[in-house]
Design an enzyme around this catalytic site. Structure first.
Site, PDB file in Angstrom:
ATOM      1  N   SER A  12       0.861  -1.181   0.000  1.00 11.13           N
ATOM      2  CA  SER A  12       0.000   0.000   0.000  1.00 11.13           C
ATOM      3  C   SER A  12       0.898   1.232   0.000  1.00 11.13           C
ATOM      4  CB  SER A  12      -0.958  -0.027   1.198  1.00 11.13           C
ATOM      5  OG  SER A  12      -1.875   1.037   1.136  1.00 11.13           O
ATOM      6  N   HIS A  67      -2.459  -1.156  -3.409  1.00  5.51           N
ATOM      7  CA  HIS A  67      -3.570  -0.222  -3.187  1.00  5.51           C
ATOM      8  C   HIS A  67      -3.309   1.062  -3.971  1.00  5.51           C
ATOM      9  CE1 HIS A  67      -4.358  -2.253   0.983  1.00  5.51           C
ATOM     10  NE2 HIS A  67      -4.755  -3.010  -0.031  1.00  5.51           N
ATOM     11  N   ASP A 105      -4.463  -4.942   5.877  1.00  8.35           N
ATOM     12  CA  ASP A 105      -4.777  -5.795   4.741  1.00  8.35           C
ATOM     13  C   ASP A 105      -3.584  -6.690   4.406  1.00  8.35           C
ATOM     14  OD1 ASP A 105      -6.171  -6.863   2.588  1.00  8.35           O
ATOM     15  OD2 ASP A 105      -5.442  -5.333   1.199  1.00  8.35           O
TER      16      ASP A 105
END
Length: 361
Positions: A179, A205, A301
């Protein structure tokens, strides 16, 4: 007190701080360019600068609130460089009364390339800031001829694609999730892998509109092939696929090989695509013939998916705190014992190469 004529780059993120300073230097006209963290941005330091360049990613704004107030009070010519897609950059620019030409907004992709792409705008903003210097500013350094800018190195010619033998690939797959800060981290990892490495599945992401360009830039910068994943795409050695930004992404395996499956558009755990979804599918479909890696990023995540992979017999790793831009996702993966090893970013590629040689063919 800053030296007369100093251009001061202030950022929380060390990588962004470094890259912005590198891109400002060619337009400094002999002034010293100094980059500092937010903790060293004292009122005296800011008020003594000729120009202040504030730089922030989306995740950094909360940690820079006190600095914004100090910059506002210092009343120095100020440029704002923001990397990301949130509206906070515009709000900060409005609060600091920074005009549109002095707010340089770039996507949070490869920040080096993004800043190079807007170099003319950056140069114009620096020169305008010099003209707008308040009368009580320190005396400017006498301008010197700007150093000649070295031409950007051309990307090395990519080797010929790995030959397609027609035999379905049923070997190891590397799964990587990232991310915030992941765009540069992924470039570091992929650049260190051999042309014939096992296929790689990536979830980064990122707003969906930027994923195709991100995949293209990785492809241009790495020995391996990098493509935007499409539904039903067969995996092969030397190929990395990046999940689109608006579909859940899974791996499937059968007698005809291993392929990608794009699914629903709903967010899972707050993300679409979610690292957890990809890694849980790898655990189910590939078992021990997989490698999982969690890179820098905010949130959690990937921790559950990486744990599922480890429990299925896969080798797993997480980036360490020191080299992570945001130590969120790797931290949770470590704390929940999802990662069997923790590594600095620069060692992850060699670790992947080593463990894949040991896995069953």
């Amino acid at each position: 007190m800053s030296a007369s004529g100093e251009i001061l780059v202030v950022a929380l993120d060390p990588l962004l701080r470094k890259v912005v300073a590198e891109n400002v230097t060619p337009f400094a006209d002999g002034a010293t360019v100094t980059s500092i963290s937010q903790t060293r941005a004292t009122p005296e330091r800011l008020s003594g600068a000729a120009i202040v360049v504030l730089a922030a990613r989306d995740a950094d704004f909360a940690g820079l609130r006190s600095v914004f107030a100090l910059v506002k009070a210092a009343n120095r010519p100020t440029l704002l460089v923001t990397a990301g897609e949130s509206g906070e950059g515009r709000a900060v620019a409005a609060d600091l009364k920074i005009g549109g030409s002095d707010h340089i907004a770039i996507p949070e992709l490869d920040i080096r390339e993004e800043l190079r792409a807007v170099s003319s705008k950056l140069e114009s903003a620096i020169r305008q800031a010099r003209r707008d210097r308040p009368r009580n500013a320190p005396a400017p350094v006498q301008p010197q001829a700007a150093p000649a800018r070295a031409p950007m190195p051309s990307a090395p010619e990519k080797p010929r694609p790995v030959e397609d033998t027609g035999v379905p690939y049923l070997g190891t797959v590397i799964c990587i999730g990232a991310s915030t800060g992941g765009t540069d981290a992924l470039l570091t990892v992929l650049s260190g892998l051999d042309r014939n490495c096992p296929p790689i599945a990536i979830v980064q992401h990122m707003p969906k509109d930027y994923v195709p360009d991100f995949a293209k830039r990785l492809d241009q910068s790495c020995r391996i092939d990098v493509e935007l994943a499409h539904d039903g795409q067969a995996l092969r050695p030397g190929l990395a696929v990046v999940a689109p930004g608006d579909r859940q992404f899974r791996l499937r395996k059968g007698n005809k090989g291993i392929w990608t499956a794009l699914g629903e558009s709903e967010r899972i755990g707050g993300h679409c695509p979610a690292v957890d979804v990809m890694m849980k599918s790898a655990a189910q479909e590939l078992g021990k013939k997989a490698v999982g890696v969690i890179l820098t990023g905010m949130g959690r995540d990937g921790a559950d998916g990486l744990l599922a992979m480890r429990q299925a017999g896969a080798r797993t790793a997480a980036q360490d705190e020191e080299t992570s831009i945001v130590y969120g996702m790797p931290k949770v993966a470590f704390e929940e014992k999802a990662a069997d090893t923790v590594l600095p970013l620069q060692k992850i590629a060699s670790w992947i190469s080593g463990v894949t040689l040991q896995l069953p063919k």
